[in-house]
Design a protein around this motif. Structure first.
Motif, PDB file in Angstrom:
ATOM      1  N   GLU A  10      23.276  -0.180   2.606  1.00 19.66           N
ATOM      2  CA  GLU A  10      22.773  -0.007   3.974  1.00 19.66           C
ATOM      3  C   GLU A  10      21.696   1.070   3.963  1.00 19.66           C
ATOM      4  N   SER A  11      20.908   1.073   5.013  1.00 19.08           N
ATOM      5  CA  SER A  11      19.847   2.085   5.012  1.00 19.08           C
ATOM      6  C   SER A  11      19.621   2.674   6.390  1.00 19.08           C
ATOM      7  N   ILE A  12      18.721   3.635   6.398  1.00 20.64           N
ATOM      8  CA  ILE A  12      18.380   4.365   7.626  1.00 20.64           C
ATOM      9  C   ILE A  12      16.867   4.366   7.729  1.00 20.64           C
ATOM     10  N   MET A  13      16.353   4.108   8.919  1.00 18.90           N
ATOM     11  CA  MET A  13      14.908   4.225   9.132  1.00 18.90           C
ATOM     12  C   MET A  13      14.619   5.558   9.817  1.00 18.90           C
ATOM     13  N   ILE A  14      13.613   6.240   9.330  1.00 15.38           N
ATOM     14  CA  ILE A  14      13.132   7.442  10.018  1.00 15.38           C
ATOM     15  C   ILE A  14      11.724   7.104  10.492  1.00 15.38           C
ATOM     16  N   GLY A  15      11.558   7.010  11.785  1.00 10.84           N
ATOM     17  CA  GLY A  15      10.290   6.529  12.318  1.00 10.84           C
ATOM     18  C   GLY A  15      10.077   5.099  11.872  1.00 10.84           C
ATOM     19  N   ASP A  16       8.816   4.679  11.810  1.00  8.96           N
ATOM     20  CA  ASP A  16       8.517   3.291  11.456  1.00  8.96           C
ATOM     21  C   ASP A  16       8.387   3.083   9.963  1.00  8.96           C
ATOM     22  N   ILE A  18       9.623   5.284   7.138  1.00 10.23           N
ATOM     23  CA  ILE A  18      10.427   5.915   6.095  1.00 10.23           C
ATOM     24  C   ILE A  18      11.814   5.281   6.094  1.00 10.23           C
ATOM     25  N   GLU A  19      12.200   4.790   4.930  1.00 17.53           N
ATOM     26  CA  GLU A  19      13.498   4.141   4.815  1.00 17.53           C
ATOM     27  C   GLU A  19      14.307   4.801   3.704  1.00 17.53           C
ATOM     28  N   LEU A  20      15.513   5.201   4.043  1.00 20.62           N
ATOM     29  CA  LEU A  20      16.433   5.753   3.050  1.00 20.62           C
ATOM     30  C   LEU A  20      17.546   4.750   2.855  1.00 20.62           C
ATOM     31  N   SER A  21      17.771   4.321   1.610  1.00 20.14           N
ATOM     32  CA  SER A  21      18.895   3.413   1.405  1.00 20.14           C
ATOM     33  C   SER A  21      19.899   4.008   0.438  1.00 20.14           C
ATOM     34  N   ILE A  22      21.142   3.667   0.686  1.00 19.83           N
ATOM     35  CA  ILE A  22      22.209   4.107  -0.197  1.00 19.83           C
ATOM     36  C   ILE A  22      22.304   3.071  -1.312  1.00 19.83           C
ATOM     37  N   VAL A  23      21.905   3.473  -2.505  1.00 20.51           N
ATOM     38  CA  VAL A  23      21.855   2.539  -3.633  1.00 20.51           C
ATOM     39  C   VAL A  23      23.208   2.453  -4.321  1.00 20.51           C
ATOM     40  N   ALA A  24      23.856   3.596  -4.491  1.00 19.53           N
ATOM     41  CA  ALA A  24      25.148   3.603  -5.173  1.00 19.53           C
ATOM     42  C   ALA A  24      25.919   4.851  -4.789  1.00 19.53           C
ATOM     43  N   VAL A  25      27.227   4.739  -4.819  1.00 20.74           N
ATOM     44  CA  VAL A  25      28.100   5.893  -4.580  1.00 20.74           C
ATOM     45  C   VAL A  25      29.065   5.953  -5.750  1.00 20.74           C
ATOM     46  N   GLU A  26      28.996   7.066  -6.493  1.00 23.32           N
ATOM     47  CA  GLU A  26      29.883   7.211  -7.656  1.00 23.32           C
ATOM     48  C   GLU A  26      30.545   8.568  -7.583  1.00 23.32           C
ATOM     49  N   GLY A  27      31.802   8.608  -7.190  1.00 23.97           N
ATOM     50  CA  GLY A  27      32.486   9.891  -7.046  1.00 23.97           C
ATOM     51  C   GLY A  27      31.780  10.732  -5.998  1.00 23.97           C
ATOM     52  N   ASP A  28      31.415  11.973  -6.382  1.00 25.62           N
ATOM     53  CA  ASP A  28      30.734  12.815  -5.396  1.00 25.62           C
ATOM     54  C   ASP A  28      29.217  12.725  -5.520  1.00 25.62           C
ATOM     55  N   GLN A  29      28.735  11.681  -6.221  1.00 27.66           N
ATOM     56  CA  GLN A  29      27.287  11.500  -6.334  1.00 27.66           C
ATOM     57  C   GLN A  29      26.838  10.299  -5.523  1.00 27.66           C
TER      58      GLN A  29
END
Lengths: 79, 147
Positions: A10-16, A18-29
């Motif tokens: 899933e991702s987040i848009m900042i303004g029109d 900038i997109e941040l996506s969660i690529v992977a979650v491994e433990g606390d990383q």
């Protein structure tokens, strides 16, 4: 601070543009993908803070050392 | 304009020699104008603010690190409006140590200047092998092993 919960891919848009996506979650990383216009610079915050600190150290270094500038110059010329 | 410098005393500065750092430097956001003064008979320059008494020792890295390799990302090329590689001048800020031999240079965040339009920026290199505190003079074997 706005806090949002996201799942992998899933991702987040900042303004029109900038997109941040969660690529992977491994433990606390968390691996985050960043899509941004090319004029936007992206840095790990701790690196920016380190550079800030290094600049402040450098600005004070010639003040903090006990030798005066003429001394430094003399030594530098010997190099 | 005239600035007060540590080594050269009061110095008349040509306005066209002033390098403009639009966003200042990390830690010194308000400092947006610097001049680079050659220190005669040394490989060092003084990077002196024209707005305050702040100054840094800087080096031309290629005199110390022949293979130093800086790749500029798009945001930097755009911000400095770099058209030709030949217009780019690279400096690194030096931290002077009591024992001058232990002085270090910041290779991870070089000062990049476009000599054509006098725009400058301290650029943070991502994913680089270069250190923020790289000793610039060859270290003796003993010192190197104690690090």
């Amino acid at each position: 601070m706005l806090v949002l919960t996201r799942k992998r891919n899933e991702s987040i848009m900042i303004g029109d543009d900038i997109e941040l996506s969660i690529v992977a979650v491994e433990g606390d990383q968390v691996k985050i993908g960043i899509k941004a216009p090319k004029h936007i610079e992206v840095h790990r915050k701790e690196v920016y803070l380190e550079i800030q600190q290094a600049n402040q150290e450098a600005a004070q270094s010639h003040v903090a050392v006990s030798v005066d500038l003429n001394e430094i110059m003399k030594k530098l010329k010997e190099k | 304009m005239v600035i007060k410098t540590p080594y050269f005393g009061e110095l008349e500065i040509d306005r066209d020699k002033i390098v403009h750092f639009e966003k200042g430097l990390p830690g010194f956001k308000e400092e947006t104008q610097f001049v680079f003064l050659e220190l005669p008979e040394t490989p060092f320059f003084i990077m002196h603010s024209t707005q305050s008494e702040l100054y840094f020792f800087v080096i031309n890295p290629y005199l110390f690190f022949k293979d130093y390799d800086v790749t500029l990302a798009n945001p930097v090329v755009d911000a400095l409006d770099i058209k030709n590689q030949e217009d780019v001048v690279v400096y690194n800020i030096v931290t002077i140590k009591d024992d001058l031999n232990e002085s270090t240079a910041n290779l991870q965040a070089p000062i990049i200047v476009n000599a054509k339009n006098k725009k400058g920026k301290q650029v943070i290199l991502n994913q680089t092998p270069y250190s923020i505190r790289q000793t610039i003079f060859p270290q003796t074997a003993q010192k190197a092993s104690s690090e």
